[in-house]
Design a protein around this motif. Structure first.
Motif, PDB file in Angstrom:
ATOM      1  N   THR A   7       0.609  -1.042   0.028  1.00 31.62           N
ATOM      2  CA  THR A   7      -0.337  -0.159   0.118  1.00 31.62           C
ATOM      3  C   THR A   7       0.344   1.230  -0.423  1.00 31.62           C
ATOM      4  O   THR A   7       2.285   1.128   0.725  1.00 31.62           O
ATOM      5  CB  THR A   7      -1.317   0.168   1.282  1.00 31.62           C
ATOM      6  N   GLU A   8       0.524   2.520  -0.653  1.00 32.59           N
ATOM      7  CA  GLU A   8       1.429   3.423  -0.898  1.00 32.59           C
ATOM      8  C   GLU A   8       0.449   4.653  -0.655  1.00 32.59           C
ATOM      9  O   GLU A   8      -0.331   4.779  -1.528  1.00 32.59           O
ATOM     10  CB  GLU A   8       1.964   3.518  -1.914  1.00 32.59           C
ATOM     11  N   LYS A   9       0.443   5.199   0.172  1.00 27.43           N
ATOM     12  CA  LYS A   9       0.011   6.828   0.494  1.00 27.43           C
ATOM     13  C   LYS A   9       0.299   7.592  -0.861  1.00 27.43           C
ATOM     14  O   LYS A   9       0.721   8.698  -0.621  1.00 27.43           O
ATOM     15  CB  LYS A   9       0.165   7.434   2.026  1.00 27.43           C
ATOM     16  N   TRP A  10      -1.044   8.101  -1.853  1.00 30.51           N
ATOM     17  CA  TRP A  10      -1.078   9.244  -2.795  1.00 30.51           C
ATOM     18  C   TRP A  10      -1.306  10.146  -2.232  1.00 30.51           C
ATOM     19  O   TRP A  10      -0.810  11.661  -2.476  1.00 30.51           O
ATOM     20  CB  TRP A  10      -1.266   8.341  -3.527  1.00 30.51           C
ATOM     21  N   ASP A  12      -3.425  10.975   1.770  1.00 32.51           N
ATOM     22  CA  ASP A  12      -4.010  10.768   3.268  1.00 32.51           C
ATOM     23  C   ASP A  12      -5.677   9.955   3.314  1.00 32.51           C
ATOM     24  O   ASP A  12      -5.231   8.845   3.934  1.00 32.51           O
ATOM     25  CB  ASP A  12      -4.388  11.707   4.653  1.00 32.51           C
ATOM     26  N   ASP A  13      -5.766   9.894   2.351  1.00 36.28           N
ATOM     27  CA  ASP A  13      -7.373   8.794   1.831  1.00 36.28           C
ATOM     28  C   ASP A  13      -7.348   8.021   0.864  1.00 36.28           C
ATOM     29  O   ASP A  13      -7.694   7.694   0.214  1.00 36.28           O
ATOM     30  CB  ASP A  13      -8.810   9.935   2.128  1.00 36.28           C
ATOM     31  N   HIS A  15      -4.968   6.046  -1.712  1.00 37.16           N
ATOM     32  CA  HIS A  15      -3.674   4.968  -1.439  1.00 37.16           C
ATOM     33  C   HIS A  15      -3.779   3.443  -2.422  1.00 37.16           C
ATOM     34  O   HIS A  15      -4.773   3.678  -3.264  1.00 37.16           O
ATOM     35  CB  HIS A  15      -4.221   4.250   0.014  1.00 37.16           C
ATOM     36  N   THR A  17      -3.107  -0.020  -3.714  1.00 44.53           N
ATOM     37  CA  THR A  17      -2.748  -1.219  -3.123  1.00 44.53           C
ATOM     38  C   THR A  17      -2.810  -1.854  -4.283  1.00 44.53           C
ATOM     39  O   THR A  17      -3.580  -1.927  -6.121  1.00 44.53           O
ATOM     40  CB  THR A  17      -4.106  -1.887  -2.540  1.00 44.53           C
TER      41      THR A  17
END
Ligand code: SAM
Length: 286
Positions: A7-10, A12-13, A15, A17
């Motif tokens: 999972t990479e946070k692009w 805060d909400d 992502h 996956t």
């Protein structure tokens, strides 16, 4: 091997996956954290500090667009400097031009190169086989500062984002040093981030402000990189002399007879035609 979820946070909400991946390598170097994974759809991919750098499925897009655009504007380029680019994909594309004489690649973290040679030969293979590619393991800013004025016809900045070791590669001092190291008809291509999410848009504007203040010609072009935040990514094209469309030489470029999966001579022009919100953001930066 136990499967995991990447999972990479692009934001805060929002992502990215990727399910069912094998985590095949993890390492902390003095510069960053490196991870390699194997996925069903994207093949092998690697991340630096938790951000996707390259994967077997879409790396061709980034590497086509960073290298072939400037070489279709000045097809007589002889001396190339790559800053970063540790996966070797940019060097691989540049090395397809037989007339290019020297390719210096300056990567701060030797471990990125060595691990890509082990796990990602699709991008790294030219580093092992092409004697024109000279590897320098040092900071890109220090290297360019020490380069002879006018030494390079083309500088390709294939860097990470402006956090961590990549920060200096987005500085005014770095762009200034690139200007000095370029020949009178030199071209600078830089990783120009993305217009879509706030974080990358801020960096896009900051980079554009600095480059635009230095170079007579400073344009921006776009491409679709499905695994980078938003999938909409940009390169900057800056030059002392050449305009990327007015000086485009498609007929000459076609004589190289290179098969490219993303880049082509029609797309060359189209890539510089930007959406209104991107034009406005860049215009405000000038
Ligand atoms: N295509 C990728 C992207 O846009 O996310 C970049 C790929 S390439 C792996 C980026 C490389 O830049 C990394 O291997 C990193 O080690 C290198 N790098 C970061 N800062 C650097 C610096 N100051 N000097 C030289 N190389 C640097």
């Amino acid at each position: 091997m136990k499967k995991t979820v990447y999972t990479e946070k692009w934001t805060d909400d929002v992502h990215l996956t990727i399910a069912d991946v094998d985590h095949i390598h993890h390492e902390k170097t003095p510069f960053q954290t490196i991870d390699f994974y194997r996925s069903i759809t994207l093949g092998i991919f690697f991340t630096l500090d938790g951000l996707m750098m390259a994967n077997e499925k879409d790396e061709f897009i980034y590497h086509d667009m960073i290298s072939h655009v400037p070489l279709a504007v000045n097809p007589t380029i002889r001396h190339v400097l790559i800053i970063g680019g540790g996966d070797g994909g940019t060097a691989r594309e540049v090395a397809r031009y037989q007339h290019i004489e020297t390719i210096d690649m300056v990567e701060i973290d030797e471990r990125v190169v060595r691990l890509c040679q082990d796990h990602l030969p699709q991008t790294a293979h030219a580093l092992d086989t092409d004697p024109r590619i000279r590897l320098h393991f040092e900071d890109g800013l220090a290297f360019v500062n020490g380069a002879k004025a006018g030494r390079y016809d083309l500088i390709l900045v294939d860097s990470t984002d402006p956090i961590g070791p990549g920060e200096g590669l987005f500085s005014h001092a770095f762009y200034q040093a690139c200007y000095r190291a370029l020949s009178d008809d030199g071209i600078l291509i830089n990783q120009h981030e993305s217009p879509y999410f706030d974080k990358e848009r801020r960096e896009m504007v900051r980079a554009h402000e600095k480059i635009n203040a230095l170079f007579a010609i400073s344009e921006v072009y776009q491409f679709h990189q499905p695994t980078y935040p938003s999938g909409h990514w940009l390169f900057g094209f800056a030059s002392k002399r050449y305009h990327p469309i007015n000086d485009h030489q498609p007929a000459k470029w076609e004589t190289f007879n290179l098969h490219t999966r993303y880049y082509n001579s029609d797309l060359h022009k189209a890539a510089f035609m930007l959406p209104t919100y991107v034009k406005e953001a860049l215009h405000n930066a000038r």
